[in-house]
Design a protein around this motif. Sequence first.
Motif, PDB file in Angstrom:
ATOM      1  N   UNK A 391       0.826  -1.210   0.000  1.00 34.50           N
ATOM      2  CA  UNK A 391       0.000   0.000   0.000  1.00 34.50           C
ATOM      3  C   UNK A 391       0.861   1.261   0.000  1.00 34.50           C
ATOM      4  N   UNK A 392       2.095   1.178   0.519  1.00 36.95           N
ATOM      5  CA  UNK A 392       2.979   2.338   0.530  1.00 36.95           C
ATOM      6  C   UNK A 392       3.467   2.709  -0.867  1.00 36.95           C
ATOM      7  N   UNK A 393       3.241   1.812  -1.850  1.00 31.79           N
ATOM      8  CA  UNK A 393       3.711   2.067  -3.205  1.00 31.79           C
ATOM      9  C   UNK A 393       2.705   2.898  -4.007  1.00 31.79           C
ATOM     10  N   UNK A 394       1.610   3.312  -3.362  1.00 37.44           N
ATOM     11  CA  UNK A 394       0.581   4.091  -4.056  1.00 37.44           C
ATOM     12  C   UNK A 394       0.294   5.363  -3.271  1.00 37.44           C
ATOM     13  N   UNK A 395       0.336   6.514  -3.961  1.00 32.18           N
ATOM     14  CA  UNK A 395       0.001   7.790  -3.343  1.00 32.18           C
ATOM     15  C   UNK A 395      -1.009   8.506  -4.223  1.00 32.18           C
ATOM     16  N   UNK A 396      -2.135   8.899  -3.609  1.00 32.61           N
ATOM     17  CA  UNK A 396      -3.172   9.613  -4.347  1.00 32.61           C
ATOM     18  C   UNK A 396      -3.187  11.065  -3.902  1.00 32.61           C
ATOM     19  N   UNK A 397      -2.872  11.955  -4.844  1.00 35.51           N
ATOM     20  CA  UNK A 397      -2.920  13.399  -4.602  1.00 35.51           C
ATOM     21  C   UNK A 397      -3.911  14.006  -5.587  1.00 35.51           C
ATOM     22  N   UNK A 398      -5.171  14.183  -5.189  1.00 34.50           N
ATOM     23  CA  UNK A 398      -6.170  14.737  -6.106  1.00 34.50           C
ATOM     24  C   UNK A 398      -5.901  16.214  -6.402  1.00 34.50           C
ATOM     25  N   UNK A 399      -5.236  16.474  -7.511  1.00 38.91           N
ATOM     26  CA  UNK A 399      -4.807  17.831  -7.864  1.00 38.91           C
ATOM     27  C   UNK A 399      -5.776  18.415  -8.893  1.00 38.91           C
ATOM     28  N   UNK A 400      -6.223  19.622  -8.632  1.00 39.82           N
ATOM     29  CA  UNK A 400      -7.111  20.323  -9.551  1.00 39.82           C
ATOM     30  C   UNK A 400      -6.287  21.223 -10.472  1.00 39.82           C
ATOM     31  N   UNK A 407      -3.809  27.116  -6.589  1.00 40.58           N
ATOM     32  CA  UNK A 407      -2.680  26.666  -5.770  1.00 40.58           C
ATOM     33  C   UNK A 407      -2.711  25.168  -5.477  1.00 40.58           C
ATOM     34  N   UNK A 408      -3.614  24.425  -6.104  1.00 40.42           N
ATOM     35  CA  UNK A 408      -3.728  22.989  -5.822  1.00 40.42           C
ATOM     36  C   UNK A 408      -2.437  22.250  -6.167  1.00 40.42           C
ATOM     37  N   UNK A 409      -1.891  22.490  -7.343  1.00 32.36           N
ATOM     38  CA  UNK A 409      -0.656  21.832  -7.751  1.00 32.36           C
ATOM     39  C   UNK A 409       0.502  22.254  -6.857  1.00 32.36           C
ATOM     40  N   UNK A 410       0.621  23.542  -6.588  1.00 28.92           N
ATOM     41  CA  UNK A 410       1.701  24.057  -5.749  1.00 28.92           C
ATOM     42  C   UNK A 410       1.684  23.417  -4.359  1.00 28.92           C
ATOM     43  N   UNK A 411       0.502  23.268  -3.791  1.00 28.69           N
ATOM     44  CA  UNK A 411       0.383  22.713  -2.440  1.00 28.69           C
ATOM     45  C   UNK A 411       0.697  21.224  -2.391  1.00 28.69           C
ATOM     46  N   UNK A 412       0.537  20.525  -3.503  1.00 25.72           N
ATOM     47  CA  UNK A 412       0.749  19.075  -3.517  1.00 25.72           C
ATOM     48  C   UNK A 412       2.128  18.667  -4.026  1.00 25.72           C
ATOM     49  N   UNK A 413       2.852  19.577  -4.654  1.00 26.17           N
ATOM     50  CA  UNK A 413       4.155  19.209  -5.209  1.00 26.17           C
ATOM     51  C   UNK A 413       5.171  18.744  -4.160  1.00 26.17           C
ATOM     52  N   UNK A 414       5.234  19.340  -2.952  1.00 20.00           N
ATOM     53  CA  UNK A 414       6.190  18.818  -1.956  1.00 20.00           C
ATOM     54  C   UNK A 414       5.966  17.340  -1.645  1.00 20.00           C
ATOM     55  N   UNK A 415       4.713  16.933  -1.472  1.00 16.43           N
ATOM     56  CA  UNK A 415       4.416  15.521  -1.205  1.00 16.43           C
ATOM     57  C   UNK A 415       4.762  14.663  -2.408  1.00 16.43           C
ATOM     58  N   UNK A 416       4.499  15.163  -3.608  1.00  9.74           N
ATOM     59  CA  UNK A 416       4.787  14.404  -4.816  1.00  9.74           C
ATOM     60  C   UNK A 416       6.282  14.159  -4.971  1.00  9.74           C
ATOM     61  N   UNK A 417       7.087  15.203  -4.756  1.00 12.21           N
ATOM     62  CA  UNK A 417       8.538  15.058  -4.912  1.00 12.21           C
ATOM     63  C   UNK A 417       9.117  14.174  -3.814  1.00 12.21           C
ATOM     64  N   UNK A 418       8.605  14.281  -2.581  1.00 18.38           N
ATOM     65  CA  UNK A 418       9.080  13.400  -1.505  1.00 18.38           C
ATOM     66  C   UNK A 418       8.793  11.933  -1.828  1.00 18.38           C
ATOM     67  N   UNK A 495      -0.612  26.097 -14.424  1.00 13.60           N
ATOM     68  CA  UNK A 495       0.060  24.992 -13.749  1.00 13.60           C
ATOM     69  C   UNK A 495       1.577  25.138 -13.833  1.00 13.60           C
ATOM     70  N   UNK A 496       2.078  25.640 -14.951  1.00  9.15           N
ATOM     71  CA  UNK A 496       3.525  25.863 -15.066  1.00  9.15           C
ATOM     72  C   UNK A 496       3.991  26.938 -14.090  1.00  9.15           C
ATOM     73  N   UNK A 497       3.169  27.954 -13.886  1.00  8.06           N
ATOM     74  CA  UNK A 497       3.507  28.981 -12.897  1.00  8.06           C
ATOM     75  C   UNK A 497       3.681  28.343 -11.513  1.00  8.06           C
ATOM     76  N   UNK A 498       2.793  27.427 -11.177  1.00  3.73           N
ATOM     77  CA  UNK A 498       2.866  26.793  -9.859  1.00  3.73           C
ATOM     78  C   UNK A 498       4.120  25.929  -9.719  1.00  3.73           C
ATOM     79  N   UNK A 499       4.502  25.249 -10.790  1.00  3.25           N
ATOM     80  CA  UNK A 499       5.744  24.466 -10.747  1.00  3.25           C
ATOM     81  C   UNK A 499       6.938  25.389 -10.524  1.00  3.25           C
ATOM     82  N   UNK A 500       6.974  26.492 -11.248  1.00  2.00           N
ATOM     83  CA  UNK A 500       8.077  27.431 -11.087  1.00  2.00           C
ATOM     84  C   UNK A 500       8.113  28.003  -9.678  1.00  2.00           C
TER      85      UNK A 500
END
Length: 516
Positions: A391-400, A407-418, A495-500
């Motif tokens: 179960x640890x091999x799956x992470x669900x981040x519902x990004x809008x 700011x949905x993508x920006x707020x979820x990127x730290x968890x995604x990269x970790x 979305x690109x703005x949020x990544x930057x």
Amino acid sequence: MLERERDMEMEEESGKVSIYKAARSIKRRENSLYNALRSIYDDSIFVGEISELWPQLPLVANLRCGLWYRPRFHATCYFKSTDGHSNNCSFNTSRLNLHLALLAATKGGCMIVDSTRRGKRFPDSMSRTIPIWTCVLNRAIRDFKNDWDCSLNLPLWIPQTEKASIENRLDEWTQRLKDSGADIASIAACLRKPLRPLWISHKTVIWLNEVPHHDSWDFTPIILISASASASASASSSSGVSVSQQHRTTSEFSWNYIPGAGDDEESWARGLTPVLFWNHVYDIINAGPHLCNHMVADIVEKSRVNRAYRGENAPQITLKPTTSPSLSHQEPLCLSTNTADISGTHHELRITWLGSTNVALASSQIAADAVDIDCVLNCDRDSISVSLPSTEAYLHLPILGSKFDRFSLLNNLPSAVRFAKLNLSQGKRLLVCCHNGEDISVCVCLAILMSLFDEKGSYDDGKSFSVTRVTKWDMRRRLVYVCKFATNARPSRGNLRQVFNFLIGGNGVQPPPIDE
């Protein structure tokens, strides 16, 4: 809707209905689903006739509108009209479409299909965006070729003052292309003649007995087919309301033609896709205006149920109320999409490998069936069922997307990269998926590449990222790298703005868009 119509009738009876409300009521009736689909079908006949003039050249749809106008396309491209608006033109490195240049080089040219609703014969994407693209590419290729024509070819209706303004920026745009890291050398090696656009619309006069073979030209033709019938037949009512539709009648039905009906499909298609339309085209057209809505609803629901039976993501279709290349195991970073049905029979589920990393992108529909994947990062709003070791091999981040949450993508990127770092550091193969594999998943992958890999695509645990400050140019170069393989990638500016902002350690203050 019924209450609104009753109110309109009451106002009409009392003589108090406004010109604005009357015009809106007429527009709703004319912009019906049947009118849109019948207009698309009629325009597709013209596109088919033109494509038969040069059958050797591949037919390419300009996303998204162009996809509606033929049942089958060889490929897709993405040129935006906003990049070619009058006196506000630009050259966007986020949409280089280099795969199109390679296709034209291999086949000796290509034909691009698009349409427009704005009372023009051609959309701005064809009048300016693509001509600028061909010119800038030719100027970059000139470094590898002798005696290479780099002139700017614009249609005759573009004013000379505007042409001069564009020519003044060509050096800047060419340098931007060279600095982006795009593989111009590969295109130059394949391309025998300079790229040059040609324009064909319903009003174009073509002598069928004098159609030249595409090899006879001293350039590589990019034939731009505008599917829309000319808006010159548009009229204005006595009230000053523009009437862009043309009334047409068959032996069975009366209907109104809508120029560029395939545009803005969310506002009229009711869940119908180009694939479903062409799979049921004759049933829909023959159903007529009165049965069309019911038939389309039935087709869309049956398709949804069939996808659900196959275990694919199949959410219930909801309507807003009317108010106003093959799998390769050598290079394991992949992107897979299913939005462009090029075969015309089913969604194309391609997997494209990017570099030598262990990260993959995909649409959520095929994530459950992905093989050789150790962990999944799901960025879709809906969860998916996947077979994984733990179960640890799956992470669900519902990004809008940025249109719904800035700011949905920006707020979820730290968890995604970790999550990515935890798994990639152990040599595992990571799949990043979203609804369509074109936007959010591309942006998440871009953040992972920038944060954990060097420019050569080697995993370095973020060492190169920690010693340099990310600039917009760094983002552009890495996005060009992604788009070189993921030809259907269409990341949005928001979305690109949020990544930057994430990469520079932003706290919610939006930086300038990276494509400026």
